[in-house]
Design a protein around this motif. Structure first.
Motif, PDB file in Angstrom:
ATOM      1  N   ILE A 248       0.821  -1.205   0.000  1.00 55.14           N
ATOM      2  CA  ILE A 248       0.000   0.000   0.000  1.00 55.14           C
ATOM      3  C   ILE A 248       0.858   1.259   0.000  1.00 55.14           C
ATOM      4  N   SER A 249       2.035   1.207   0.633  1.00 53.90           N
ATOM      5  CA  SER A 249       2.905   2.378   0.637  1.00 53.90           C
ATOM      6  C   SER A 249       3.353   2.729  -0.777  1.00 53.90           C
TER       7      SER A 249
ATOM      8  N   ASN B 126       2.355   6.169  -2.776  1.00 53.64           N
ATOM      9  CA  ASN B 126       3.388   7.026  -3.346  1.00 53.64           C
ATOM     10  C   ASN B 126       3.184   7.227  -4.837  1.00 53.64           C
ATOM     11  N   ALA B 127       2.724   6.186  -5.528  1.00 48.57           N
ATOM     12  CA  ALA B 127       2.443   6.313  -6.963  1.00 48.57           C
ATOM     13  C   ALA B 127       1.325   7.315  -7.210  1.00 48.57           C
ATOM     14  N   VAL B 128       0.295   7.274  -6.368  1.00 48.39           N
ATOM     15  CA  VAL B 128      -0.813   8.227  -6.492  1.00 48.39           C
ATOM     16  C   VAL B 128      -0.302   9.653  -6.304  1.00 48.39           C
ATOM     17  N   LYS B 129       0.588   9.859  -5.320  1.00 42.26           N
ATOM     18  CA  LYS B 129       1.123  11.199  -5.084  1.00 42.26           C
ATOM     19  C   LYS B 129       1.941  11.695  -6.275  1.00 42.26           C
ATOM     20  N   ARG B 130       2.584  10.770  -6.973  1.00 42.05           N
ATOM     21  CA  ARG B 130       3.373  11.158  -8.151  1.00 42.05           C
ATOM     22  C   ARG B 130       2.519  11.279  -9.404  1.00 42.05           C
ATOM     23  N   GLY B 131       1.233  10.963  -9.292  1.00 41.84           N
ATOM     24  CA  GLY B 131       0.349  11.042 -10.439  1.00 41.84           C
ATOM     25  C   GLY B 131       0.428   9.821 -11.335  1.00 41.84           C
ATOM     26  N   GLU B 132       0.955   8.716 -10.814  1.00 41.35           N
ATOM     27  CA  GLU B 132       1.080   7.502 -11.605  1.00 41.35           C
ATOM     28  C   GLU B 132      -0.067   6.537 -11.287  1.00 41.35           C
ATOM     29  N   ASP B 133      -0.122   5.471 -12.053  1.00 41.34           N
ATOM     30  CA  ASP B 133      -1.153   4.452 -11.854  1.00 41.34           C
ATOM     31  C   ASP B 133      -0.725   3.537 -10.715  1.00 41.34           C
ATOM     32  N   ALA B 134      -1.503   3.490  -9.654  1.00 45.62           N
ATOM     33  CA  ALA B 134      -1.148   2.687  -8.488  1.00 45.62           C
ATOM     34  C   ALA B 134      -1.111   1.197  -8.807  1.00 45.62           C
ATOM     35  N   LYS B 135      -1.880   0.756  -9.792  1.00 44.11           N
ATOM     36  CA  LYS B 135      -1.959  -0.669 -10.111  1.00 44.11           C
ATOM     37  C   LYS B 135      -0.602  -1.227 -10.555  1.00 44.11           C
ATOM     38  N   GLN B 136       0.254  -0.374 -11.107  1.00 45.95           N
ATOM     39  CA  GLN B 136       1.565  -0.833 -11.543  1.00 45.95           C
ATOM     40  C   GLN B 136       2.431  -1.284 -10.372  1.00 45.95           C
ATOM     41  N   TYR B 137       2.094  -0.828  -9.183  1.00 49.70           N
ATOM     42  CA  TYR B 137       2.913  -1.120  -8.004  1.00 49.70           C
ATOM     43  C   TYR B 137       2.183  -2.025  -7.013  1.00 49.70           C
ATOM     44  N   ALA B 138       0.989  -2.470  -7.374  1.00 53.89           N
ATOM     45  CA  ALA B 138       0.170  -3.213  -6.418  1.00 53.89           C
ATOM     46  C   ALA B 138       0.646  -4.640  -6.214  1.00 53.89           C
ATOM     47  N   GLY B 139       1.171  -5.254  -7.246  1.00 63.42           N
ATOM     48  CA  GLY B 139       1.605  -6.636  -7.135  1.00 63.42           C
ATOM     49  C   GLY B 139       0.434  -7.610  -7.060  1.00 63.42           C
ATOM     50  N   GLU B 140       0.745  -8.859  -6.807  1.00 64.40           N
ATOM     51  CA  GLU B 140      -0.271  -9.908  -6.805  1.00 64.40           C
ATOM     52  C   GLU B 140      -1.277  -9.710  -5.681  1.00 64.40           C
ATOM     53  N   TYR B 141      -0.783  -9.304  -4.498  1.00 59.25           N
ATOM     54  CA  TYR B 141      -1.676  -9.143  -3.357  1.00 59.25           C
ATOM     55  C   TYR B 141      -2.360  -7.775  -3.370  1.00 59.25           C
TER      56      TYR B 141
END
Length: 456
Positions: A147-148, A152-167
């Protein structure tokens, strides 16, 4: 917070508690059929009865261990759909509440030393509802959900799904991870580590739309513990801002929030009014009209008494703090063999708070005198206050330093810019006090002079 920092912190708690964390989760067998899973999910979000027996508290802990072991240690993400984000918050909230209640109950049993059966049971199970195991669950949920990284991706304006991983791509893990961050804020505050409590929210941007639909109780809890942590760190302007933000929000939405969630935060609402009144006594400032009106209605003359300061109002400060502070906990089990050496954590932090009150109770009176002059002799002011000149000099120097406070505007909650917290400044040259920015009207000056003449 990085993985390395989390591991260092976990090791510190493991050493302090001499406890092996995840082994406790492993001691409970994995969950069975789908029906059992759904029943366990429902039970985790259901409040425990207030008069629950000690055996029931132990059983509830085992049930949570069972649930979190299944969620965290299964082969891959579990295929469970959480009912909604409120459910995930209820699970984390109840988990921490039961931990807090158990620690308080255990402390009470140790103090009274009247029930040998319960004392023996508690002595034999020192790790049940242990501090490290609770922290370990919260950090594990955060790590599993990544979640961290998503925040952080949201704060940078990026897509959070790219950093979410399998879980982290699963809503169940997303929501539990997100609310575990708020849970860490709460637990660290209950343990008295107010700096670490604020640092846990580095990845969450306050006052902005969150990743998930707004859960009122979670928002309320966040602002309460952030505001309280700021207050205990003597950052009163920031504390007032946090309390004001959520109290104004609640006052504007209460007409259509009449539900079970709103009812559960009524007590915290009253506590925050008491805390904001304390903060205004330390740091006089203009409040939102809604909050100012509510304070006048709830506290009336008490509000004025706090702002006047003076030793006669010390009991009022103590009463308000007791009613509004969290139920602090000790990180380790009490000493059942020597109950007299156990320290009540609430009394401990009350003592710290009251020391601050005593250090600042002269402030309103001193300011009332200094506002009348551009230059004043130290001995003359000491005579007005009936204190020794050198004692007054020390107080003035300490007070001047404390008037320089950090004020948060953006970034991590521990960050901020140094600002002067008072509308009055002064400098000392020998026995002379040079006052600046003392802006009072002529009528107010005449009123002060008349009262000074009448008193002295």
């Amino acid at each position: 917070m990085s993985d390395a920092e989390e591991e260092v912190m976990a090791n510190e708690y493991r050493e302090a508690a001499q406890y092996d964390g995840m082994d406790d989760l492993d001691r409970v067998p994995s969950m069975g059929s789908g029906g059992d899973i759904q029943a366990q999910l429902a039970a985790a979000a259901t409040p425990l009865e207030f008069q629950a027996t000690l055996e029931t508290k132990f059983a509830s802990y085992d049930n949570y261990c069972n649930l979190f072991h299944f969620i965290l240690n299964s082969d891959g993400p579990v295929d469970i759909d959480a009912p909604n984000s409120s459910w995930a918050w209820d699970v984390i909230d109840e988990f921490i509440y039961q931990f807090n209640s158990f620690c308080g109950y255990r402390q009470k049993v140790a103090f009274k030393h009247e029930n040998p059966e319960e004392i023996q049971l508690l002595r034999e199970n020192p790790n049940t509802w242990g501090c490290y195991s609770v922290l370990n669950v919260l950090y594990s949920l955060i790590q599993r959900s990544q979640i961290s990284e998503q925040l952080n991706a949201v704060k940078r304006g990026e897509d959070a799904k790219q950093y979410a991983g399998e879980y982290g791509s699963r809503p169940l893990y997303q929501m539990l991870g997100y609310f575990s961050v708020i849970g860490l804020l709460r637990v660290h505050c209950l343990l008295g580590d107010f700096s670490l409590a604020l640092k846990t929210l580095d990845d969450i941007e306050l006052n902005k739309k969150s990743m998930f639909p707004r859960v009122m109780a979670a928002q309320f809890t966040t602002y309460y513990y952030v505001g309280f942590s700021y207050m205990m760190m003597r950052r009163y302007a920031d504390a007032i801002r946090m309390f004001s933000h959520i109290l104004v929000y609640v006052s504007r939405t209460k007409n259509f929030q009449k539900n079970a969630q709103y009812d559960s935060i009524t007590k915290k609402n009253d506590q925050m009014y008491a805390l904001i009144m304390i903060c205004v006594a330390f740091h006089p400032t203009r409040l939102d009209d809604t909050i100012h009106t509510a304070l006048r209605e709830k506290y009336g003359e008490q509000f004025n008494r706090l702002q006047r300061g003076g030793p006669e109002n010390l009991p009022l400060f103590e009463e308000l703090f007791r009613s509004a502070c969290p139920k602090f906990i000790n990180p380790t089990p009490p000493d059942f063999d020597n109950p007299e050496i156990n320290v009540d954590p609430v009394e401990h932090y009350l003592g710290i708070f009251m020391d601050e009150v005593k250090n600042t109770m002269m402030s309103p009176t001193v300011k009332s005198y200094l506002k009348l002059y551009s230059t004043m002799d130290l001995k003359k002011l000491a005579g007005f206050l009936e204190v020794e000149p050198e004692k007054l000099r020390c107080w003035l120097l300490v007070n001047k330093q404390r008037n320089r406070q950090l004020r948060w505007s953006e970034g991590g909650l521990l960050e901020g810019d140094v600002a002067h917290s008072s509308d009055l400044d002064y400098a000392m040259e020998g026995d002379l006090i040079h006052v600046s920015e003392a802006k009072v009207g002529r009528k107010l000056v005449d009123w002060y002079l008349r009262n000074l003449a009448r008193t002295y």
